[in-house]
Design a protein around this motif. Structure first.
Motif, PDB file in Angstrom:
ATOM      1  N   VAL A  54      11.651   7.221   5.506  1.00  0.00           N
ATOM      2  CA  VAL A  54      12.494   7.242   4.317  1.00  0.00           C
ATOM      3  C   VAL A  54      12.286   8.582   3.624  1.00  0.00           C
ATOM      4  CG1 VAL A  54      12.922   6.199   2.064  1.00  0.00           C
ATOM      5  CG2 VAL A  54      12.406   4.737   4.023  1.00  0.00           C
ATOM      6  N   PHE A  55      13.378   9.196   3.162  1.00  0.00           N
ATOM      7  CA  PHE A  55      13.295  10.432   2.386  1.00  0.00           C
ATOM      8  C   PHE A  55      13.493  10.102   0.917  1.00  0.00           C
ATOM      9  CE2 PHE A  55      15.412  14.007   0.261  1.00  0.00           C
ATOM     10  CZ  PHE A  55      14.466  15.009   0.451  1.00  0.00           C
ATOM     11  N   PHE A  56      12.589  10.627   0.060  1.00  0.00           N
ATOM     12  CA  PHE A  56      12.682  10.377  -1.374  1.00  0.00           C
ATOM     13  C   PHE A  56      12.029  11.525  -2.120  1.00  0.00           C
ATOM     14  CE2 PHE A  56      11.396   8.684  -5.462  1.00  0.00           C
ATOM     15  CZ  PHE A  56      12.454   7.863  -5.843  1.00  0.00           C
ATOM     16  N   ASP A  57      12.780  12.168  -3.007  1.00  0.00           N
ATOM     17  CA  ASP A  57      12.236  13.183  -3.915  1.00  0.00           C
ATOM     18  C   ASP A  57      11.424  14.251  -3.179  1.00  0.00           C
ATOM     19  OD1 ASP A  57      11.869  14.383  -6.384  1.00  0.00           O
ATOM     20  OD2 ASP A  57      10.064  13.240  -6.850  1.00  0.00           O
ATOM     21  N   GLY A  58      11.995  14.782  -2.110  1.00  0.00           N
ATOM     22  CA  GLY A  58      11.377  15.904  -1.414  1.00  0.00           C
ATOM     23  C   GLY A  58      10.339  15.556  -0.373  1.00  0.00           C
ATOM     24  N   CYS A  59      10.100  14.259  -0.127  1.00  0.00           N
ATOM     25  CA  CYS A  59       9.081  13.849   0.833  1.00  0.00           C
ATOM     26  C   CYS A  59       9.626  12.820   1.819  1.00  0.00           C
ATOM     27  CB  CYS A  59       7.864  13.264   0.124  1.00  0.00           C
ATOM     28  SG  CYS A  59       6.906  14.460  -0.838  1.00  0.00           S
ATOM     29  N   PHE A  60       9.058  12.826   3.015  1.00  0.00           N
ATOM     30  CA  PHE A  60       9.286  11.770   3.988  1.00  0.00           C
ATOM     31  C   PHE A  60       8.111  10.796   3.945  1.00  0.00           C
ATOM     32  CE2 PHE A  60      11.681  15.266   6.179  1.00  0.00           C
ATOM     33  CZ  PHE A  60      12.936  14.669   6.131  1.00  0.00           C
ATOM     34  N   TYR A  61       8.431   9.520   4.073  1.00  0.00           N
ATOM     35  CA  TYR A  61       7.412   8.471   4.119  1.00  0.00           C
ATOM     36  C   TYR A  61       7.628   7.668   5.395  1.00  0.00           C
ATOM     37  CZ  TYR A  61       7.069   9.477  -0.893  1.00  0.00           C
ATOM     38  OH  TYR A  61       6.927  10.098  -2.119  1.00  0.00           O
ATOM     39  N   CYS A  62       6.572   7.515   6.209  1.00  0.00           N
ATOM     40  CA  CYS A  62       6.711   6.755   7.446  1.00  0.00           C
ATOM     41  C   CYS A  62       5.340   6.279   7.916  1.00  0.00           C
ATOM     42  CB  CYS A  62       7.384   7.583   8.536  1.00  0.00           C
ATOM     43  SG  CYS A  62       6.427   9.012   9.083  1.00  0.00           S
ATOM     44  N   PHE A  63       5.346   5.270   8.766  1.00  0.00           N
ATOM     45  CA  PHE A  63       4.113   4.796   9.380  1.00  0.00           C
ATOM     46  C   PHE A  63       3.750   5.689  10.560  1.00  0.00           C
ATOM     47  CE2 PHE A  63       5.175   0.685   7.366  1.00  0.00           C
ATOM     48  CZ  PHE A  63       3.938   0.384   6.820  1.00  0.00           C
ATOM     49  N   GLY A  64       2.456   6.013  10.643  1.00  0.00           N
ATOM     50  CA  GLY A  64       1.901   6.638  11.831  1.00  0.00           C
ATOM     51  C   GLY A  64       1.286   5.563  12.707  1.00  0.00           C
ATOM     52  N   ALA A  65       0.369   5.971  13.587  1.00  0.00           N
ATOM     53  CA  ALA A  65      -0.242   5.011  14.504  1.00  0.00           C
ATOM     54  C   ALA A  65      -1.053   3.948  13.781  1.00  0.00           C
ATOM     55  CB  ALA A  65      -1.124   5.754  15.505  1.00  0.00           C
ATOM     56  N   GLN A  66      -1.776   4.339  12.736  1.00  0.00           N
ATOM     57  CA  GLN A  66      -2.597   3.395  11.981  1.00  0.00           C
ATOM     58  C   GLN A  66      -2.643   3.731  10.493  1.00  0.00           C
ATOM     59  OE1 GLN A  66      -6.275   1.842  13.988  1.00  0.00           O
ATOM     60  NE2 GLN A  66      -6.008   3.636  15.286  1.00  0.00           N
ATOM     61  N   GLU A  67      -1.563   4.337   9.979  1.00  0.00           N
ATOM     62  CA  GLU A  67      -1.561   4.738   8.590  1.00  0.00           C
ATOM     63  C   GLU A  67      -0.137   4.913   8.093  1.00  0.00           C
ATOM     64  OE1 GLU A  67      -3.387   7.253  10.820  1.00  0.00           O
ATOM     65  OE2 GLU A  67      -1.312   7.465  11.399  1.00  0.00           O
ATOM     66  N   HIS A  96      10.290   5.419  -7.976  1.00  0.00           N
ATOM     67  CA  HIS A  96       9.735   6.608  -8.639  1.00  0.00           C
ATOM     68  C   HIS A  96       8.226   6.506  -8.827  1.00  0.00           C
ATOM     69  CE1 HIS A  96      13.408   8.815  -9.474  1.00  0.00           C
ATOM     70  NE2 HIS A  96      13.986   7.668  -9.772  1.00  0.00           N
ATOM     71  N   GLU A  97       7.690   5.303  -8.933  1.00  0.00           N
ATOM     72  CA  GLU A  97       6.264   5.145  -9.197  1.00  0.00           C
ATOM     73  C   GLU A  97       5.480   4.608  -8.008  1.00  0.00           C
ATOM     74  OE1 GLU A  97       5.893   2.700 -12.634  1.00  0.00           O
ATOM     75  OE2 GLU A  97       6.626   4.252 -14.014  1.00  0.00           O
ATOM     76  N   ARG A  98       6.123   3.842  -7.124  1.00  0.00           N
ATOM     77  CA  ARG A  98       5.373   3.129  -6.099  1.00  0.00           C
ATOM     78  C   ARG A  98       6.012   3.212  -4.717  1.00  0.00           C
ATOM     79  NH1 ARG A  98       2.622  -2.266  -8.816  1.00  0.00           N
ATOM     80  NH2 ARG A  98       1.723  -1.166 -10.609  1.00  0.00           N
ATOM     81  N   VAL A  99       5.169   2.926  -3.727  1.00  0.00           N
ATOM     82  CA  VAL A  99       5.602   2.783  -2.342  1.00  0.00           C
ATOM     83  C   VAL A  99       5.232   1.369  -1.898  1.00  0.00           C
ATOM     84  CG1 VAL A  99       5.291   3.583   0.035  1.00  0.00           C
ATOM     85  CG2 VAL A  99       5.253   5.227  -1.850  1.00  0.00           C
ATOM     86  N   ASP A 112       0.413   3.808  -5.062  1.00  0.00           N
ATOM     87  CA  ASP A 112       0.862   4.801  -6.020  1.00  0.00           C
ATOM     88  C   ASP A 112       1.591   5.912  -5.259  1.00  0.00           C
ATOM     89  OD1 ASP A 112       0.239   7.567  -7.480  1.00  0.00           O
ATOM     90  OD2 ASP A 112       0.228   5.997  -8.997  1.00  0.00           O
ATOM     91  N   ARG A 113       2.825   6.231  -5.662  1.00  0.00           N
ATOM     92  CA  ARG A 113       3.625   7.170  -4.875  1.00  0.00           C
ATOM     93  C   ARG A 113       3.047   8.585  -4.871  1.00  0.00           C
ATOM     94  NH1 ARG A 113       8.013  10.721  -5.248  1.00  0.00           N
ATOM     95  NH2 ARG A 113       8.116  10.542  -7.518  1.00  0.00           N
TER      96      ARG A 113
END
Length: 211
Positions: A54-67, A96-99, A112-113
């Motif tokens: 997911v892209f949000f506010d200049g960052c990508f967020y995704c699952f890795g192998a164990q994180e 805006h505040e959380r993931v 906390d985002r």
């Protein structure tokens, strides 16, 4: 050519598109949207991208192998890494505040985002049946969380749709379907829609809406 087995869906942000696979030797790769040229690589095989990003506010967020990984889209610099279960495919939900993220072993947690600090974690029930091909373990959550006002909706492979308070992590209500739920629900005003694996589309009118 990019990616291989278990390659997650593409996502764009800040002029790049993520293209990486869980079995590539390198980590997360970003290609220029206009030219297709490699812009950056971050992490390594241990931080290869497994889940949908997911892209949000200049960052990508995704699952890795164990994180769960937060990486800056413009530079590829990893902002934070939060421990999680193995091989979680569902996209996280970003506010805006959380993931909020649902893991392969049936957990739902809030971070906390800005820092990746864990705020709460809720363990849901085990899946009703294996959801991964040739897997010795029963699969966990396949669907990602959805925001509904002050609550998070989580379609779970244990056969329930949960409404969970975003602030506390407490379960507000749950609806049983007796079949693993693998697709996230959709919300429109006071209506909730969800498709179950037996090819049924359900529509509910919520007594407590998503305001």
């Amino acid at each position: 050519r990019v990616g291989s087995f278990r390659t997650a869906a593409g996502v764009t942000g800040d002029g790049v598109v993520l293209a990486a696979s869980a079995f590539d030797e390198q980590g997360i790769q970003a290609l220029d949207c206009d030219t297709g040229k490699l812009r950056w690589i971050c992490g390594n095989r241990q931080q290869a991208r497994f889940g949908n990003a997911v892209f949000f506010d200049g960052c990508f967020y995704c699952f890795g192998a164990q994180e769960l990984i937060c990486v800056k889209a413009a530079t590829g610099k990893i902002k934070w890494i939060a421990p999680s279960d193995k091989w979680s495919p569902a996209p996280p939900l970003i506010t805006h505040e959380r993931v909020f993220a649902a893991t392969s072993r049936g957990h739902l947690f809030a971070l906390d985002r800005k820092t990746g600090r864990r705020l709460w974690e809720k363990k849901l029930n085990r899946s009703l049946m294996p959801l991964h091909y040739d897997s010795p373990e029963v699969g966990g959550q396949m669907a990602g969380p959805v925001l509904c006002g002050r609550n998070i909706l989580q379609a779970s492979s244990d056969g329930h749709l949960y409404a969970i308070n975003a602030e506390s992590g407490n379960i507000i209500w749950k609806q049983q379907f007796d079949i693993p739920l693998t697709i996230a629900p959709a919300v429109h005003k006071d209506r909730l829609f969800i498709v179950t694996p037996d090819a049924t589309l359900w529509s509910f009118r919520m007594i407590t809406d998503c305001r």
